[in-house]
Design an enzyme around this catalytic site. Structure first.
Site, short mmCIF file in Angstrom:
data_model
loop_
_atom_site.label_atom_id
_atom_site.label_comp_id
_atom_site.label_asym_id
_atom_site.label_seq_id
_atom_site.Cartn_x
_atom_site.Cartn_y
_atom_site.Cartn_z
CG MET A 122 -19.81 35.69 52.76
SD MET A 122 -21.11 36.92 52.78
CE MET A 122 -22.26 36.44 51.62
CE LYS A 123 -13.19 31.22 50.66
NZ LYS A 123 -11.88 31.76 50.01
N GLY A 124 -13.61 36.80 52.21
CA GLY A 124 -12.58 37.73 52.16
C GLY A 124 -11.06 36.96 52.24
#
Lengths: 251, 338
Positions: free
Chosen positions: A132-134
């Site tokens: 998600m946060k990359g």
């Protein structure tokens, strides 16, 4: 700092002035620390084509091994003007672009499975792409609308990955190999390809390899559709996957 | 008779499969190209990996170049077309993609060096092979990549040549035993049961076959990872288990128990993913593995030199492999001479 005219046919390292060839290197020798060890390091550096080689730091690693940091002047040059590196040749879309592309051209969720396979437990690469946060300001695939991203984590066996890809009707499989010894990642990567061939799904899935030692060129040899090296982000991989799906009519 | 002439008389396509990286696939390919050079055989050439570039991408060792004669047909990727010096006429740009660009079919107009990088999956390779034959190739040679074996399937090529060499192990006995293992997998016996051969074309997904040749299909998308479930469906009337996909060591272990009243049936040897030791143990426990489509292994080529700087005496290695694999031609392609 003076900037002279760079001759691209003969480039060499830059330290204080253009073409001085200055470079720093570090390595370990399996000998105890001492004057003889320093001399061995210097002789080695000279054999590597470094002139004025000097040991600027050395310390004992505690098991009769010594770690060195050296400076030296490189005597070799490289012709930069003739270098050609095959890369994924695409105009990369950003996250919004990919999401819109999926909505307009694929019209369903794209299933992407990621894993770090074989003995490799280093998930930093696959996490940067999937989570998600990359990474570095680029969101990972889990955050993309229209992409169902499944990260299987580390040390996944090839047969487990293939079974999962079939069970979930995966459109793409991303394999990450970060740290392995003695090039064991090579037969491990080819085994995955061959297993997909045996299961009859190789031509139905976009297969991508990633990691610091995996170039797009090497992907050809391994039987992958693309190889992504360092500096790749989720949107690069996503662009490649969705465009290939459309090009190869795998919608 | 020269090997290339034998191959040309019997087959339209032959794959060259390596048991490891640097086992000498490209040297074998060159050996055949050279044999064909002063004959009338028109070759079609492609590679599932990359051939003809100067340095190996992984080990940075030098690789052999590929020199082709006039009228050879090649299938290679667009982006490396200009990296050779042979004169080429482009026949067709295909829709098959590869990391190095679309696959292009060319006819050699002026002899010289070429680089080969063909389609990376087996089904595209099959179609490219057929196109090369349409353009007039008498014999298509497909060079495998690294240790990839899928193109050796009789679905893709008529016969194969196995390339092995010192690179497999520093112990000559291990080179021989591993080569013999892979050869035995490629040479798995064809099923001879006529009643089963009658229903061969109904076999397209994993099933269990009983003594009256009734097919029982399990509810699973793939048999991978479901060896135990398959085993639980067998009973004393089971005669065969047909597996349509990959056959791994763990699958074989799950299916090899008790007094084994059945034979495991697969399409061909390229489906097997096991190793010398596990396979040997399973055979001892009574494992029987048969294939619907046997692979024709035409020759085994041997490279007695490893890139890491050790080698074995050629005569000894060739003789030991001959003894271990039975009636297959074994050739040292570096030393020459059949």
């Amino acid at each position: 700092m003076s900037l002279g005219k760079v001759d691209l046919t003969k480039i060499k390292p830059y330290g204080d002035t253009l073409n001085d060839g200055k470079m720093q290197l570090s390595f370990t020798l399996p000998v105890p620390k001492g004057d003889e060890a320093d001399e061995a390091a210097k002789q080695l550096a000279r054999k590597m084509g470094l002139s004025e080689a000097s040991v600027v730091h050395s310390h004992d690693l505690g098991v009769g091994y010594t770690f060195f940091i050296m400076y030296g002047n490189c005597s070799h040059t490289v012709d930069y003007s003739v270098i050609e590196v095959p890369k994924v040749d695409l105009e990369f879309m950003d996250k919004k672009g990919v999401e819109q592309y999926i909505e307009e051209n694929i019209k369903r969720d794209v299933v992407i499975i990621g894993a770090c396979t074989g003995s490799d437990a280093h998930t930093v690469g696959i996490d940067a792409i999937m989570n998600m946060k990359g990474f570095d300001g680029h969101y990972g695939l889990e955050r993309y609308k229209g992409i169902e991203a499944i990260n299987l984590g580390s040390q996944v066996a090839n047969e487990e990955l293939v079974a999962k890809a079939i069970a979930l009707n995966a459109d793409a499989v991303l394999v990450s190999q970060v740290v392995t010894q003695k090039d064991v990642h090579i037969p491990n990567l080819t085994q995955l390809v061959e297993m997909m061939e045996a299961e009859g799904i190789r031509d139905k899935i976009i297969l991508v390899a990633g990691g610091p030692r995996l170039s797009h060129e090497l992907a050809q040899e391994l039987g992958y559709d693309a190889g992504f090296g360092p500096g790749s982000f989720a949107n690069h991989v996503a662009t490649f996957v969705v465009k290939q799906m459309v090009e190869r009519k795998l919608i | 008779m020269r090997l290339i002439e034998e191959l040309n008389q019997k087959y339209n396509s032959v794959s060259i499969i390596g048991l490891a990286k640097n086992a000498g696939k490209t040297v074998t390919l060159n050996y055949l190209i050279e044999e064909a050079y002063d004959s009338t055989i028109k070759l079609g050439l492609t590679s599932t990996g990359r051939d003809g570039e100067r340095l190996d991408l992984v080990t940075e060792t030098e690789k052999p170049t590929i020199f082709v004669g006039v009228n050879t047909i090649i299938a290679t990727a667009k982006s490396i077309l200009e990296m050779g010096d042979a004169g080429l006429e482009i026949l067709e740009t295909t829709e098959f993609t590869s990391p190095l660009g679309n696959i292009v079919l060319c006819r050699v107009k002026a002899e010289g060096n070429v680089q080969l990088a063909g389609p990376s999956n087996a089904s595209d390779t099959l179609l490219v092979k057929e196109k090369m034959i349409d353009y007039g190739a008498d014999l298509v040679l497909i060079d495998g990549a690294i240790d990839r074996k899928a193109v050796a399937s009789p679905r893709i090529t008529d016969a194969c040549i196995i390339a092995t060499g010192a690179v497999l192990s520093r112990d000559i006995k291990k080179v021989v035993s591993q080569t013999a293992y892979y050869a035995s997998i490629f040479l798995l016996p064809g099923v001879e049961d006529l009643e089963l051969l009658n229903i061969k074309f109904q076999l397209n997904r994993t099933c269990i076959i009983d003594d009256e040749y009734r097919l029982n299909y399990p509810e699973m998308k793939t048999s991978l990872g479901h060896g135990r479930a398959l085993a639980s469906m067998t009973d004393e009337r089971t005669r065969y288990i047909y597996l349509s996909g990959a056959v791994t060591t763990s699958m074989l272990k799950d299916l090899t128990f008790g007094k084994l009243n059945y034979t495991i049936l697969i399409d061909d040897g390229t489906q097997v993913f096991s190793d010398y030791y596990n396979y040997k143990n399973l055979k001892k426990k009574g494992l029987r593995l048969e294939v619907l489509n046997p692979i024709l292994v035409e020759a085994i080529t041997v490279n007695p030199i490893a890139p890491f700087g050790y080698s074995f005496p050629s005569d000894e290695l060739v003789r030991m492999i001959e003894e271990a694999v039975g009636p297959i031609k074994v050739v040292d392609v570096l030393g020459g001479g059949v």
